[in-house]
Design a protein around this motif. Sequence first.
Motif, PDB file in Angstrom:
ATOM      1  N   ALA A   1       0.816  -1.221   0.000  1.00  0.00           N
ATOM      2  CA  ALA A   1       0.000   0.000   0.000  1.00  0.00           C
ATOM      3  C   ALA A   1       0.845   1.264   0.000  1.00  0.00           C
ATOM      4  N   LYS A   2       2.041   1.208   0.566  1.00  0.00           N
ATOM      5  CA  LYS A   2       2.863   2.424   0.612  1.00  0.00           C
ATOM      6  C   LYS A   2       3.369   2.827  -0.782  1.00  0.00           C
ATOM      7  N   TRP A   3       3.333   1.868  -1.730  1.00  0.00           N
ATOM      8  CA  TRP A   3       3.749   2.174  -3.093  1.00  0.00           C
ATOM      9  C   TRP A   3       2.534   2.287  -4.033  1.00  0.00           C
ATOM     10  N   ARG A   4       1.366   2.454  -3.468  1.00  0.00           N
ATOM     11  CA  ARG A   4       0.152   2.534  -4.285  1.00  0.00           C
ATOM     12  C   ARG A   4       0.281   3.649  -5.327  1.00  0.00           C
ATOM     13  N   GLY A   5       0.005   3.317  -6.585  1.00  0.00           N
ATOM     14  CA  GLY A   5       0.053   4.301  -7.665  1.00  0.00           C
ATOM     15  C   GLY A   5       1.456   4.715  -8.063  1.00  0.00           C
TER      16      GLY A   5
ATOM     17  N   ASN B   1      -3.580  -2.174  -6.643  1.00  0.00           N
ATOM     18  CA  ASN B   1      -2.670  -1.194  -6.058  1.00  0.00           C
ATOM     19  C   ASN B   1      -2.365  -0.050  -7.016  1.00  0.00           C
ATOM     20  N   ASP B   2      -3.190   0.070  -8.063  1.00  0.00           N
ATOM     21  CA  ASP B   2      -3.068   1.165  -9.034  1.00  0.00           C
ATOM     22  C   ASP B   2      -1.705   1.151  -9.735  1.00  0.00           C
ATOM     23  N   THR B   3      -1.222  -0.046 -10.033  1.00  0.00           N
ATOM     24  CA  THR B   3      -0.002  -0.173 -10.821  1.00  0.00           C
ATOM     25  C   THR B   3      -0.298   0.211 -12.266  1.00  0.00           C
ATOM     26  N   ALA B   4       0.589   0.970 -12.875  1.00  0.00           N
ATOM     27  CA  ALA B   4       0.419   1.325 -14.287  1.00  0.00           C
ATOM     28  C   ALA B   4       0.657   0.080 -15.135  1.00  0.00           C
ATOM     29  N   LEU B   5      -0.326  -0.302 -15.943  1.00  0.00           N
ATOM     30  CA  LEU B   5      -0.217  -1.459 -16.823  1.00  0.00           C
ATOM     31  C   LEU B   5       0.089  -0.951 -18.225  1.00  0.00           C
TER      32      LEU B   5
ATOM     33  N   GLU C   1       7.183   9.605 -13.431  1.00  0.00           N
ATOM     34  CA  GLU C   1       5.742   9.398 -13.291  1.00  0.00           C
ATOM     35  C   GLU C   1       5.438   8.179 -12.431  1.00  0.00           C
ATOM     36  N   ARG C   2       6.378   7.250 -12.379  1.00  0.00           N
ATOM     37  CA  ARG C   2       6.310   6.090 -11.494  1.00  0.00           C
ATOM     38  C   ARG C   2       7.675   5.930 -10.838  1.00  0.00           C
ATOM     39  N   ALA C   3       7.684   5.422  -9.619  1.00  0.00           N
ATOM     40  CA  ALA C   3       8.943   5.305  -8.874  1.00  0.00           C
ATOM     41  C   ALA C   3       9.764   4.101  -9.321  1.00  0.00           C
ATOM     42  N   PHE C   4       9.086   3.024  -9.715  1.00  0.00           N
ATOM     43  CA  PHE C   4       9.807   1.808 -10.121  1.00  0.00           C
ATOM     44  C   PHE C   4       8.917   0.954 -11.002  1.00  0.00           C
ATOM     45  N   GLY C   5       9.526  -0.032 -11.648  1.00  0.00           N
ATOM     46  CA  GLY C   5       8.743  -0.922 -12.506  1.00  0.00           C
ATOM     47  C   GLY C   5       9.544  -2.147 -12.918  1.00  0.00           C
ATOM     48  N   LEU C   6       8.844  -3.124 -13.468  1.00  0.00           N
ATOM     49  CA  LEU C   6       9.471  -4.345 -13.985  1.00  0.00           C
ATOM     50  C   LEU C   6       9.836  -4.150 -15.447  1.00  0.00           C
TER      51      LEU C   6
END
Length: 343
Positions: free
Chosen positions: A160-164, A202-206, A221-226
């Motif tokens: 939850a702390k990384w939501r969005g 968790n509102d992850t950008a897809l 725009e996002r802190a991290f990603g795969l």
Amino acid sequence: MIGRRPAGALLVVALCAALGAAPLGCGDTQDVVVVYTALDQIHSEPILKAFERASGITVRPVYDTEDSKTTGLVNRLIARRAEPDCDVHWNNEIVQTVRLAEMGLLAEYRSPGAERIPPEFRDRDARWTGFAARMRVVIYNTDLVKADDLPAGLSAFTDAKWRGRAAMARPFFGTTLTHVAILDQRWGPERLQEWLGAVRANDTALCPGNATVRDLVVAGERAFGLTDTDDAWAAMQAGKPVRVLVPDAADGAVLIPNTVALVVGCPHPEAGRRLIDYLLSAEVERRLARSASAQIPLGTDLADEKTPWDALRAAGAMPVDWARAAGAIKDVVAVSRQVGMDQ
């Protein structure tokens, strides 16, 4: 792409037809090879040109498009299985190649070059061989993520702390589909479905692909990603404020190799074998390692070849049953749709 034949070539076709021979090269001629390749043209074309110069064999490449993400050529091979026009399938991942092998579309060929590749990246029935891998990584923005609070595991995508604040590609194609199929094998389908649902909640950008994930992280725009190491390396080389880590490193790094295979019933099998031998050479792996994609050599004779990922490789490679991962594709796609990863 395979273009329209010039008038001279059409005359050859007519003569071959009159003699009852196959059009391409009159059947026995092995001075042409048709290759379907999903590796980006900017990286694969120079290698194919080098093979042409060294062998005298004309290469007719058919490149995959960015929007089809490795599946376009796979589907084309399946559609043309009765009358294949392709000799060699050079995929930039592995599970779709394994799927083609299980469908009977790939021929046995034990290339001498395959001996330098560890057995975990070779088909035991010699229908495909892996080489030059990419690694699945978490890319993070160093302006947004503190060194003492790294998203070190896949659980960060549901925290939850990384939501969005996270991003990943939709798991319907390419290396993201491969990665999720591996998670299905490692976690089991129930845990995978729970994780995918929580990622979306968790509102992850897809995103449509790994490069888009990288771009969102680079832009802040996002802190991290795969993503994959080749996409991450482009941003790192450009001096962007990003670094990478292996998620859940204690489990090992997910290495996804290129794969190469001879197509059953192909029109130019001998030329196809020669191209496969070349692609599995140390020369090609070294070239891909030193290219802008910074791929990871798998050959045991290139253990000393330096890449930007040497420190990450200390985690070791995650063991994978590739046949099992390929067999899970249909179920993984269905589960991903069920939890709304396509929305």
